[in-house]
Write a protein that holds these residues in place. Structure first.
Motif, PDB file in Angstrom:
ATOM      1  N   LYS A  37       1.042  -1.441  -0.063  1.00 28.59           N
ATOM      2  CA  LYS A  37      -0.057   0.035   0.048  1.00 28.59           C
ATOM      3  C   LYS A  37       1.126   1.226   0.367  1.00 28.59           C
ATOM      4  O   LYS A  37       2.014   1.278   0.971  1.00 28.59           O
ATOM      5  N   ARG A  38       0.710   2.233  -1.165  1.00 24.91           N
ATOM      6  CA  ARG A  38       1.489   3.486  -1.230  1.00 24.91           C
ATOM      7  C   ARG A  38       0.810   4.225  -1.033  1.00 24.91           C
ATOM      8  O   ARG A  38       0.041   4.694  -1.778  1.00 24.91           O
ATOM      9  N   GLY A  39       0.711   5.547   0.342  1.00 23.31           N
ATOM     10  CA  GLY A  39      -0.442   6.224   0.087  1.00 23.31           C
ATOM     11  C   GLY A  39      -2.203   5.695   0.104  1.00 23.31           C
ATOM     12  O   GLY A  39      -2.399   4.719   1.270  1.00 23.31           O
ATOM     13  N   LYS A  40      -3.094   6.315  -0.846  1.00 25.43           N
ATOM     14  CA  LYS A  40      -4.223   5.988  -1.018  1.00 25.43           C
ATOM     15  C   LYS A  40      -4.929   4.300  -1.378  1.00 25.43           C
ATOM     16  O   LYS A  40      -5.393   3.766  -1.993  1.00 25.43           O
ATOM     17  N   ALA A  41      -3.666   4.122  -2.302  1.00 25.52           N
ATOM     18  CA  ALA A  41      -3.581   3.203  -3.405  1.00 25.52           C
ATOM     19  C   ALA A  41      -2.385   1.421  -2.871  1.00 25.52           C
ATOM     20  O   ALA A  41      -1.567   1.966  -2.754  1.00 25.52           O
ATOM     21  N   THR A  42      -3.245   0.857  -3.009  1.00 26.22           N
ATOM     22  CA  THR A  42      -2.819  -0.880  -3.252  1.00 26.22           C
ATOM     23  C   THR A  42      -1.722  -1.498  -4.154  1.00 26.22           C
ATOM     24  O   THR A  42      -2.998  -1.331  -5.427  1.00 26.22           O
ATOM     25  N   TYR A  79      -0.073  10.553  -8.680  1.00 21.25           N
ATOM     26  CA  TYR A  79       0.518   8.674  -8.761  1.00 21.25           C
ATOM     27  C   TYR A  79       1.849   9.723 -11.009  1.00 21.25           C
ATOM     28  O   TYR A  79       2.965   9.851 -10.399  1.00 21.25           O
ATOM     29  N   THR A  91      -7.958   2.582  -9.570  1.00 23.00           N
ATOM     30  CA  THR A  91      -8.418   2.982  -8.449  1.00 23.00           C
ATOM     31  C   THR A  91      -9.417   4.604  -9.846  1.00 23.00           C
ATOM     32  O   THR A  91      -9.214   4.283 -10.652  1.00 23.00           O
ATOM     33  N   ASP A 106     -10.358   7.659  -8.624  1.00 22.24           N
ATOM     34  CA  ASP A 106      -9.905   8.468  -7.960  1.00 22.24           C
ATOM     35  C   ASP A 106      -8.828   9.479  -8.560  1.00 22.24           C
ATOM     36  O   ASP A 106      -7.732   9.259  -9.124  1.00 22.24           O
ATOM     37  N   LYS A 112      -7.526  12.416  -9.440  1.00 24.55           N
ATOM     38  CA  LYS A 112      -7.374  13.305  -8.259  1.00 24.55           C
ATOM     39  C   LYS A 112      -5.989  12.208  -7.914  1.00 24.55           C
ATOM     40  O   LYS A 112      -4.490  12.836  -7.751  1.00 24.55           O
ATOM     41  N   LEU A 113      -6.547  11.233  -7.136  1.00 24.77           N
ATOM     42  CA  LEU A 113      -5.133  10.679  -6.609  1.00 24.77           C
ATOM     43  C   LEU A 113      -4.099   9.818  -8.208  1.00 24.77           C
ATOM     44  O   LEU A 113      -3.083   9.638  -7.922  1.00 24.77           O
TER      45      LEU A 113
END
Length: 75
Positions: free
Chosen positions: A16-21, A38, A29, A31, A33-34
């Motif tokens: 898991k890096r930040g909000k992403a797995t 990246y 994702t 998202d 913005k996410l």
């Protein structure tokens, strides 16, 4: 809503890096913005098309064909 595939430079990354797995270097994702964040930090980001699930065709029952009957002599 589009989905985004984020590819890590490390293809073996499973964490898991930040909000992403990430699994094997790839995270999915919805998202935007996410995904943009990246992308700005060097990850490859691919926008996946929203493809509707293909509808399964209704199974048609086979129609029994009527056998042709030969006319008897004299009819």
């Amino acid at each position: 809503m589009p989905k985004y595939e984020i590819k890590s430079p490390n293809e073996k990354l499973t964490a898991k890096r930040g909000k992403a797995t990430f699994v094997n270097g790839v995270a999915i994702t919805e998202d935007a913005k996410l995904a943009t964040a990246y992308k700005l930090t060097g990850y490859e980001v691919i926008t996946l098309e929203d493809k509707p699930e293909p509808k399964q065709a209704a199974k048609k029952k086979p129609v029994a064909k009527k056998k042709a009957t030969a006319k008897k002599k004299g009819e």
